[in-house]
Design a protein around this motif. Structure first.
Motif, short mmCIF file in Angstrom:
data_model
loop_
_atom_site.label_atom_id
_atom_site.label_comp_id
_atom_site.label_asym_id
_atom_site.label_seq_id
_atom_site.Cartn_x
_atom_site.Cartn_y
_atom_site.Cartn_z
N ILE B 520 -8.25 -5.80 7.44
CA ILE B 520 -7.69 -4.47 7.14
C ILE B 520 -6.45 -4.16 7.95
CG2 ILE B 520 -9.91 -3.51 6.43
CD1 ILE B 520 -10.11 -2.14 9.13
N ARG B 521 -6.13 -4.98 8.96
CA ARG B 521 -4.96 -4.66 9.79
C ARG B 521 -3.66 -5.05 9.08
NH1 ARG B 521 -6.99 -7.93 14.50
NH2 ARG B 521 -7.91 -8.82 12.64
N ASN B 522 -2.62 -4.29 9.33
CA ASN B 522 -1.29 -4.56 8.77
C ASN B 522 -1.32 -4.80 7.27
OD1 ASN B 522 -0.13 -4.21 11.18
ND2 ASN B 522 0.23 -6.37 11.63
N LEU B 523 -2.03 -3.93 6.59
CA LEU B 523 -2.14 -4.09 5.15
C LEU B 523 -1.85 -2.74 4.50
CD1 LEU B 523 -2.79 -6.06 2.93
CD2 LEU B 523 -5.21 -5.59 3.26
N LEU B 524 -0.87 -2.72 3.63
CA LEU B 524 -0.45 -1.48 2.99
C LEU B 524 -0.75 -1.60 1.50
CD1 LEU B 524 1.16 1.08 3.88
CD2 LEU B 524 3.21 -0.07 3.06
N VAL B 525 -1.36 -0.56 0.93
CA VAL B 525 -1.59 -0.60 -0.53
C VAL B 525 -1.00 0.65 -1.15
CG1 VAL B 525 -3.66 -2.02 -0.48
CG2 VAL B 525 -3.88 0.44 -0.28
N MET B 526 -0.48 0.50 -2.35
CA MET B 526 0.08 1.66 -3.04
C MET B 526 0.09 1.39 -4.54
SD MET B 526 3.89 0.96 -1.74
CE MET B 526 3.39 0.00 -0.33
N ARG B 527 0.05 2.48 -5.28
CA ARG B 527 0.17 2.32 -6.72
C ARG B 527 1.63 2.27 -7.11
NH1 ARG B 527 -4.57 3.25 -9.67
NH2 ARG B 527 -6.18 4.34 -8.50
N VAL B 528 1.89 1.59 -8.24
CA VAL B 528 3.26 1.45 -8.71
C VAL B 528 3.35 1.98 -10.13
CG1 VAL B 528 5.12 -0.17 -9.22
CG2 VAL B 528 3.53 -0.65 -7.36
N GLY B 529 4.31 2.84 -10.38
CA GLY B 529 4.60 3.23 -11.76
C GLY B 529 5.83 2.47 -12.20
N LEU B 530 5.64 1.49 -13.07
CA LEU B 530 6.81 0.75 -13.57
C LEU B 530 7.69 1.72 -14.35
CD1 LEU B 530 5.50 -2.67 -14.95
CD2 LEU B 530 6.61 -2.20 -12.77
#
Lengths: 122, 892
Positions: B520-530
């Motif tokens: 879980i360290r240094n991990l970024l998650v995000m949604r993307v709207g193309l």
């Protein structure tokens, strides 16, 4: 402080529990104020029963609260107006029931006092 | 009250007048009988007797004695409180904390759970749901309706006005910067069914609710304020949403929410040509209805059920086995109810302890006043009068305590709401309203009874002379038992709260020590709207993703980057039924698994261990063999005792990865398992072990069939493994991934550490609250034990003096006192343990990640409590041991 009440009510020479009946009975003929009422009871009893005012007024106010008598201020010739009590319908019913209770009681007491008239006791 | 006193005063005057009249009449009669004026007046007076006593007794007949007595009691209570500021302060503080905390919790329960929906005549609103056999409402929530089914239902219904709603989201490209927005597609009747007038402009017209009509939109109030500064000129202007120009015709009223959400935009549902809205196999539509005047719920239910069965007969391939149901529309609060009730229960225990404490304080005080009370009885006070005196005192205390409590609650409610983990549904409806005040009044009455009854109960009546003779130096067995009962119940309640806190602490410790299954360290998650333009053309999508991944990788600080549709410990999931042979049973008999599509780097980026085989590579594409990778939980449950690698899974609902198709095609071949990876705690650290759905598999994003690419791409996220603190990369990534048209947006940005941390948020929150409650309970119980023992010991000073005079040592005396407390403590613990076991069961059911009540929890909690209780009783015991025998005996 209920005890103090009792003490003052007991001071009356009228048998406990009969004052209400006497008041209702006396009011049956005409509305009266407190003084006239106490006088009427005394006169009608041949000066034997003396109503203590310390009992009369509490009794009148209690009967009023129960709805057996109703009170009304009437002007008088002495000066201040007078509070005149009159018997209500409920009061009349109450009087009937108290009278019959009283008659049963006196009959019973008479029976106890004079047993010889009924049975032959050696 | 004032009125009653005014009336009383008038009656008093009248009574005096009446008696004066009597005296006057008597006097006049005496005069007439020949007495002198002076004699007559005296005679009348004598005859009458004591005027003031007559007045007093008569007044008693009026029946408002209580009012005068009450005032007298209040004055008396206030006077006696003034002499004991310490006692009053402790009692008030205890009660204020107890009622304050309880009132806050009840405000939440009331606002979130008890308040009706904020629309006119909420009890006539209903929800229309579908129900297919095998549908698990617990996992998936209520089944919604197909849009075509809704239209049929609406047309056939004579008992309901119905409206429909579909959640959607997309990119708003203009006006202003591109933004990913939530919008509701609604049928034109929605606002009229809910009877909510628009804030500005108008609702949709029926003719706008059709394919091909002019695109129109309504703005959500908050969005209107943020984006358009709340100006009325917005009506008639235009929005560019998902490649379509809409004309704004209205603004929703402030605070208008549907199913707990306030969307940014509303669009007409009937205009949307999307395939899933015109296929009865998909059920995306929420339906709300309002009962016609004069119709009952039962009539509506019968009618809609009938329509449902007609539909099931008419469209056997899509509607078979599906029925339609009508239920009362409930506020959307999810499962927060159990937490709220749990907390209300816990806080109620604290209140009970507080009451027991105040009651025992009052009792001790009552006993020290026994002599005074006995004196009052001797002087003619009735028992009822004494009881009333006690109750008046406790009423004053509990009333003041409750008022302080409500003030505390008023002050603490909003900080507490802000402190609530995540979003509390309907939080904006939580307030100190009449319901809460009513509750607080009931609470005050309850505390009054609880605190005042014990002392009142044992108001002295019988052994008056004994008490007067014995002085204040005896404690009857009954009194001691009553005192012990308070201590025991306080101990028991404290144990329940301590054990609960202990269990939560253990669960939290346990959960935090669990391996999430990924790094879980240094991990970024995000949604993307193309870019909406890209989404509109599926042929461009794979290249767009490729481009996005390449650009992302080039941002300094990015180690690797992957696209994936579902992210562990975050909302949103996808699941499919599977089978290990070609002989697939019906859907409700198939085991389910979480399915996520990912690009080849997924494993590396997330740090999920590969146990066997391989993960995907660039050779897995449309047209090649359909492959999947399973986690070890699925591997062992589907193929117990065997190697899952190389085996096949039949997944009937998963579209087959073929090129050149334009609709759903079921695969003729099964999906081949090419790898086995470690299990990921998808449902959060605490929740995963008890989750209903733990099996997982992955399939290549490159094998998503073309007709589904658009939908999938709307749901995709990216995960970024960084070499620098992940949040510093958010802005660089935003800039790098904006795309050629500048309308590609990143949203819902989280670090994996945040998600993991948040997944334990509720447990942490509960632990904190229960910890506070338990600490409070402990302190209160200790004060209670100290108070009772100090009092009981104080009573025994002469006895102790005597014991010491005939040879008892100070340690004997210490033990004498301790033994007394020991009995109370042990009994309290016994009762508390049983209660705690029961409470533990409740906690296990209500809180994720709870372990069964462990002996070790009790092993820690009980000695701790015993120690605290013994310390509290040591003080009076020591004091007793220092009693000077001569002095003590002389006191007698």
């Amino acid at each position: 402080m209920a005890k103090r009440n009792d003490r003052y009510q007991n001071r009356t020479e009228i048998l406990q529990g009969t004052l209400d009946m006497l008041i209702l009975q006396t009011l049956q003929w005409a509305p009266r104020h407190g003084y006239a009422l106490s006088k009427a009871i005394r006169t009608n009893s041949g000066e034997i029963l003396k109503v203590d005012t310390g009992s009369l007024y509490p009794a009148l106010h209690r009967l009023e609260r129960k709805g057996w008598v109703a009170a009304e201020w009437k002007p008088s010739d002495v000066g201040p107006r007078l509070r005149v009590y009159r018997l209500t319908k409920a009061g009349k019913r109450q009087l009937v029931s108290e009278r019959s209770r009283w008659e049963r009681l006196t009959a019973a007491i008479a029976g106890v006092l004079n047993p010889a008239e009924k049975e032959d006791v050696p | 009250m004032k009125w009653a006193f005014w009336r009383r005063a008038r009656h008093n005057e009248e009574l005096q007048e009446e008696i004066q009249g009597h005296l006057l009449l008597a006097e006049r009669e005496a005069l007439e009988s020949g007495q002198t004026a002076n004699e007559a007046r005296h005679a009348a007076r004598r005859e009458f007797g004591n005027v003031s006593i007559t007045e007093e007794v008569t007044r008693d007949m009026w029946g408002w004695r209580w009012a005068a007595d009450f005032l007298q009691d209040v004055r008396y209570a206030l006077r006696s409180f003034r002499q004991l500021p310490g006692f009053v302060a402790v009692a008030l503080l205890t009660l204020a904390l107890g009622t304050g905390a309880t009132t806050v919790m009840f405000s939440l329960v009331s606002g979130v759970l008890l308040k009706p929906l904020p629309y006119p005549e909420p009890n006539r609103l209903v929800a229309v749901n579908g129900h297919t056999e095998g549908w698990n409402t617990k996992i998936w929530g209520e089944q919604k309706l197909a849009y075509l089914d809704f239209l049929d239902c609406q047309r056939d219904s004579h008992s309901l006005d119905m409206a429909a709603l579909v959640y959607n989201s997309g990119t708003l490209s203009a006006p202003g910067d591109a933004k990913y927005v939530d919008y509701f597609e609604i049928s034109s009747e929605l606002f009229s069914v809910l009877r909510v007038p628009l804030g500005l402009g108008r609702a949709f017209l029926p003719e706008e609710d059709k394919i091909g009509a002019t695109p129109v939109a309504i703005l959500g109030y908050s969005f209107w304020q943020q984006r358009f500064d709340g100006t009325a000129e917005v009506l008639g202007s235009s929005l560019f949403l998902d490649e379509k120009h809409y004309t704004i015709v209205g603004v929703a009223p402030p605070g208008f929410k549907l199913y707990g959400d306030e969307p940014e935009i509303y669009t007409p549902l009937g205009q949307d040509p999307a395939g899933y809205l015109h296929n009865r196999a998909a059920q995306p539509v929420r339906v709300v209805g309002r009962l016609h005047p004069g119709t009952t719920l039962a009539q509506a239910q019968a009618e809609v059920a009938l329509t449902g069965s007609h539909l099931a007969q008419a469209y056997t391939d899509t509607n078979k086995g599906r029925s339609l149901q009508v239920k009362r529309l409930q506020p959307p609060v999810g499962d927060v109810g159990s937490t709220l009730w749990l907390l209300l229960g816990a806080v109620g225990l604290v209140l009970l302890i507080a009451c027991a404490n105040v009651a025992s304080l009052m009792l001790a005080r009552a006993i020290s006043r026994e002599r005074e009370m006995a004196m009052r009885v001797a002087l003619g006070a009735g028992r009822g009068r004494l009881v009333r005196q006690y109750l008046t005192e406790s009423a004053l205390l509990s009333l003041t305590g409750s008022i302080l409590g409500v003030m505390l609650a008023n002050w603490g409610l909003h900080p507490f709401l802000a402190f609530w983990p995540g979003d509390l549904p309907r939080a904006d409806e939580v307030q100190l309203d009449w319901r809460v005040l009513l509750f607080a009044i009931a609470l005050a009455l309850l505390t009054n009874v609880l605190c005042g009854l014990a002392p009142a109960w044992r108001a002295p009546v019988k052994e008056v002379e004994q008490i007067l003779r014995a002085g204040a130096r005896t404690v009857t067995a009954g009194t001691r038992r009553l005192h012990s009962a308070f201590v025991e119940s306080e101990m028991a309640l404290a144990i329940v709260l301590l054990v609960a806190a202990g269990m939560l602490g253990r669960a939290l410790l346990h959960a935090s020590s669990l391996n999430p299954g990924l790094d879980i360290r240094n991990l970024l998650v995000m949604r993307v709207g193309l870019s909406p333009a890209t989404l509109a053309d599926p042929a461009k999508i794979p290249a767009a993703w490729q481009d996005l991944i390449e650009r992302g990788r080039r941002v300094p600080g990015v180690q690797s980057l992957t696209a994936v549709d579902i992210v562990p410990m975050r909302q949103g999931n996808n699941e499919y039924g599977y089978w290990t042979t070609a002989d697939v049973p019906p859907q409700n008999k198939q085991p389910m698994a979480l399915a996520s599509s990912a690009t080849p780097d997924y494993l590396k980026v997330m740090g999920i261990p590969l146990l066997e085989g391989r993960f995907f590579d660039d050779h897995d594409r449309l047209g090649s063999e359909p492959v999947i990778v399973v986690d070890d939980v699925l591997a062992t449950s589907a193929f117990p005792g065997q190697d899952a690698l190389g085996k096949n899974l039949w997944i009937p609902d998963m579209p087959c990865p073929q090129p050149d198709v334009n609709k759903f095609v079921e695969c003729s071949t099964p999906f081949k398992i090419v790898g086995v990876v470690g299990h990921v705690r998808y449902w959060g650290l605490a929740g995963d072990d008890q989750a209903q759905l733990r099996t997982q598999f992955y399939y290549p994003f490159a094998q998503v069939a073309p007709p589904f690419l658009t939908r999938w791409s709307q749901l995709m996220s990216i995960a970024v493994r960084t070499t620098v603190p992940p949040l510093t990369l958010v802005e660089p990534l935003r800039r790098a991934l904006r795309g050629a048209t500048g309308d590609q947006v990143l949203y819902q940005v989280r670090t994996m550490e945040q998600l993991a941390h948040d997944s334990l948020e509720m447990q942490r929150f509960l632990l904190l609250l229960f910890g506070i409650f338990a600490a409070l309970a402990l302190v209160l119980a200790c004060i209670g034990i100290y108070g009772v023992l100090a009092y009981l010991t104080g009573r025994r000073v002469p006895e102790i003096g005597l014991r010491m005079a005939i040879g008892a040592s100070p340690s004997d005396v210490t033990w004498l006192v301790l033994r007394q407390s020991w009995e109370m403590i042990l009994l309290g613990i016994g009762i508390g343990t049983v209660a705690a076991l029961a409470a533990g069961r409740i906690l296990e059911r209500l809180v994720e990640g709870m372990q069964p009540t462990a002996l070790s929890t009790f092993m820690i909690v009980i000695p701790f409590l015993v120690l605290a209780a013994m310390l509290a009783s040591l003080v009076p015991a020591r004091r007793a041991s220092r009693v000077d025998p001569t002095h003590a005996l002389r006191q007698e």
